[in-house]
Write an enzyme that holds these catalytic residues in place. Structure first.
Site, short mmCIF file in Angstrom:
data_model
loop_
_atom_site.label_atom_id
_atom_site.label_comp_id
_atom_site.label_asym_id
_atom_site.label_seq_id
_atom_site.Cartn_x
_atom_site.Cartn_y
_atom_site.Cartn_z
N GLY A 89 12.75 -0.99 -0.23
CA GLY A 89 11.88 -0.51 -1.32
C GLY A 89 11.37 0.88 -1.02
CB ALA A 90 12.87 3.48 1.01
CG ASN A 91 12.89 3.22 -5.24
OD1 ASN A 91 13.07 2.14 -4.67
ND2 ASN A 91 12.32 3.32 -6.42
N GLY A 103 6.30 4.64 -3.79
CA GLY A 103 5.10 4.13 -3.12
C GLY A 103 5.12 4.27 -1.61
CB ILE A 104 3.66 1.98 0.91
CG1 ILE A 104 2.20 2.08 0.44
CG2 ILE A 104 3.75 1.73 2.41
CD1 ILE A 104 1.46 0.75 0.42
N GLY A 105 6.78 2.75 0.69
CA GLY A 105 8.11 2.82 1.30
C GLY A 105 8.65 4.24 1.28
CB SER A 140 -1.70 -7.66 1.17
OG SER A 140 -2.70 -7.42 0.21
CE1 TYR A 185 1.43 -7.98 -3.66
CE2 TYR A 185 -0.90 -8.29 -3.19
CZ TYR A 185 0.27 -7.59 -3.00
OH TYR A 185 0.32 -6.51 -2.15
N1 LIG Z 1 -0.48 -0.36 -2.64
C1 LIG Z 1 -1.34 -1.15 -2.02
O1 LIG Z 1 -2.57 -0.96 -2.05
C2 LIG Z 1 -0.83 -2.33 -1.24
C3 LIG Z 1 -1.79 -3.18 -0.69
C4 LIG Z 1 -1.36 -4.26 0.08
C5 LIG Z 1 -0.01 -4.45 0.31
N2 LIG Z 1 0.90 -3.59 -0.26
C6 LIG Z 1 2.32 -3.87 0.00
O2 LIG Z 1 3.03 -2.68 0.31
C7 LIG Z 1 4.35 -2.75 -0.20
C8 LIG Z 1 4.64 -1.53 -1.07
O3 LIG Z 1 3.67 -1.48 -2.10
P1 LIG Z 1 3.56 -0.23 -3.06
O4 LIG Z 1 2.16 -0.16 -3.53
O5 LIG Z 1 4.19 0.95 -2.45
O6 LIG Z 1 4.46 -0.73 -4.30
P2 LIG Z 1 5.37 0.06 -5.34
O7 LIG Z 1 4.92 1.48 -5.45
O8 LIG Z 1 5.40 -0.78 -6.57
O9 LIG Z 1 6.81 0.07 -4.65
C9 LIG Z 1 7.50 -1.12 -4.50
C10 LIG Z 1 8.90 -0.83 -4.01
O10 LIG Z 1 9.58 -2.10 -3.87
C11 LIG Z 1 10.80 -2.01 -4.56
N3 LIG Z 1 11.29 -3.31 -5.03
C12 LIG Z 1 10.70 -4.18 -5.88
N4 LIG Z 1 11.51 -5.23 -6.11
C13 LIG Z 1 12.64 -5.02 -5.38
C14 LIG Z 1 13.85 -5.73 -5.21
N5 LIG Z 1 14.10 -6.89 -5.85
N6 LIG Z 1 14.78 -5.24 -4.35
C15 LIG Z 1 14.57 -4.07 -3.70
N7 LIG Z 1 13.46 -3.32 -3.87
C16 LIG Z 1 12.50 -3.80 -4.70
C17 LIG Z 1 10.52 -1.07 -5.71
O11 LIG Z 1 11.75 -0.60 -6.26
P3 LIG Z 1 11.90 -0.22 -7.83
O12 LIG Z 1 11.36 1.17 -7.97
O13 LIG Z 1 13.36 -0.32 -8.03
O14 LIG Z 1 11.10 -1.21 -8.62
C18 LIG Z 1 9.72 0.00 -5.00
O15 LIG Z 1 10.57 0.85 -4.30
C19 LIG Z 1 4.45 -4.07 -0.95
O16 LIG Z 1 5.04 -5.03 -0.12
C20 LIG Z 1 3.00 -4.43 -1.23
O17 LIG Z 1 2.78 -5.83 -1.33
C21 LIG Z 1 0.52 -2.54 -1.03
#
Ligand SMILES: NC(=O)c1ccc[n+]([C@@H]2O[C@H](COP(=O)([O-])OP(=O)(O)OC[C@H]3O[C@@H](n4cnc5c(N)ncnc54)[C@H](OP(=O)(O)O)[C@@H]3O)[C@@H](O)[C@H]2O)c1
Length: 307
Positions: A20-22, A24-26, A150, A175
């Site tokens: 999921g590197a495209n 957010g955090i990735g 989380s 979630y």
């Molecule tokens: N942001 C926060 O405050 C927070 C807090 C606690 C935990 N986290 C954890 O941190 C991680 C990243 O969160 P984020 O906020 O960066 O989320 P995000 O911006 O929504 O990014 C999520 C990433 O996961 C990818 N993804 C989703 N479904 C997928 C699938 N079936 N196969 C492959 N890739 C997939 C998305 O790809 P697409 O662009 O193709 O959808 C996107 O690259 C998550 O595990 C989340 O639970 C985040």
């Protein structure tokens, strides 16, 4: 040890894969790894979004060594193909299990195999990927698996008898329980690797509360609307951008003093520099880990034996 997230140790010679590197955090973790000199493999489900992320990193980090592989964590064939691509590498120093659904559907949905979709995405695909990638991790000295937990783990129960949420689905439960399950997996993986005498370690992190409206705008990667920026900025006192949200995972991946079984998160809980944190008793529990493991094997149709 003090850790400056903006002065990372050199990672030249390391290979790091991020799911999921495209976005957010990735994305930001990948960019930070590339800036430290690592070769970064962005594992993404959409080729165009992956390409946008690769171009952005190349623009922002001159000389970056990055490539994309396809990975949809809900598709078993895709997971197997991505793992095969990783196992072909000479080394894999870090496997960062980050992809996730962060805004689950209001109604319970399932993947092609009948598993609840949020569990399938956030946990089961990663379980299978880690199991299949073990050969390359095993042959890389000091390799690490880093799982994205989380703060939601603090705020929910863990219904081990209804992991598929057939009785109690709502988007919050979906979630929170997926993140509890991923943390339990991360800690249990480390215990099992220690017991097997493996040199691989497993660390768990949480990114605090990180929003896209507080994150730098990057073409094709993060383009929040003005309204989103405005709304997210109202919460500035206790939130951070996803560029900073990546810091705890980057520290768990690169800090030479970090060890298997440790938990990292922002120093000010929801934001700030990455530091050791305390995971919930449930997610650290041996008993819960031992009960969860066979369920993950069953639901992902993947044996995960160590040693
Ligand atoms: N942001 C926060 O405050 C927070 C807090 C606690 C935990 N986290 C954890 O941190 C991680 C990243 O969160 P984020 O906020 O960066 O989320 P995000 O911006 O929504 O990014 C999520 C990433 O996961 C990818 N993804 C989703 N479904 C997928 C699938 N079936 N196969 C492959 N890739 C997939 C998305 O790809 P697409 O662009 O193709 O959808 C996107 O690259 C998550 O595990 C989340 O639970 C985040």
């Amino acid at each position: 040890m003090t850790w400056d997230p903006e002065a990372l140790p050199h990672a030249v010679g390391k290979t790091i894969a991020v799911t999921g590197a495209n976005a957010g955090i990735g994305y930001f973790a990948s960019e930070q790894f590339a800036r430290a000199g690592a070769h970064v493999i962005l594992a993404c489900r959409d080729p165009e979004r992956a390409e946008a992320a690769i171009s952005a990193i190349r623009r922002r980090v001159p000389g970056a060594s990055v490539e994309a592989i396809l990975l949809d964590v809900t598709d078993r064939e895709s997971v197997a193909a991505a793992a095969e691509a990783l196992v072909e590498r000479e080394r894999l120093d870090v496997l960062m299990l980050n992809a996730g659904i962060v805004h689950p559907p209001k109604r319970r949905a399932t993947d092609a195999y009948g598993n609840e979709l949020v569990l399938a995405t956030n946990v089961l695909g990663h379980f299978k990927l880690a199991a299949l990638a073990m050969p390359v991790l095993d042959r890389t000295a000091g390799a690490r698996v880093v799982s994205l937990g989380s703060l939601a783990t603090l705020l929910a129960r863990f219904p081990l008898d209804d992991l598929q949420l057939e009785k109690s689905y709502n988007s919050w439960n979906a979630y929170a329980q997926s993140k509890i399950a991923l943390q339990v997996f991360g800690f249990e993986l480390d215990r099992r690797m220690r017991a097997a005498g493996s040199g691989v370690s497993s660390l768990v992190v949480h990114p605090g509360y990180s929003t896209s409206g507080r994150t730098p705008g990057i073409r094709g990667v993060n383009q929040p609307s003005r309204l989103k920026r405005f709304a997210d900025n109202l919460q500035a006192a206790w939130t951070q951008g996803k560029d900073h949200g990546a810091w705890s995972a980057v520290r768990a991946s690169l800090d030479p003093d970090a060890q298997g079984g440790q938990y990292y998160g922002p120093r000010e809980v929801t934001k700030g520099a990455p530091a050791r944190a305390r995971a919930t008793r449930t997610t650290r529990s041996r008993r819960v880990g031992a009960r969860l493991w066979p369920l993950l094997e069953e639901y992902s149709d993947q044996r995960f034996d160590l040693g």
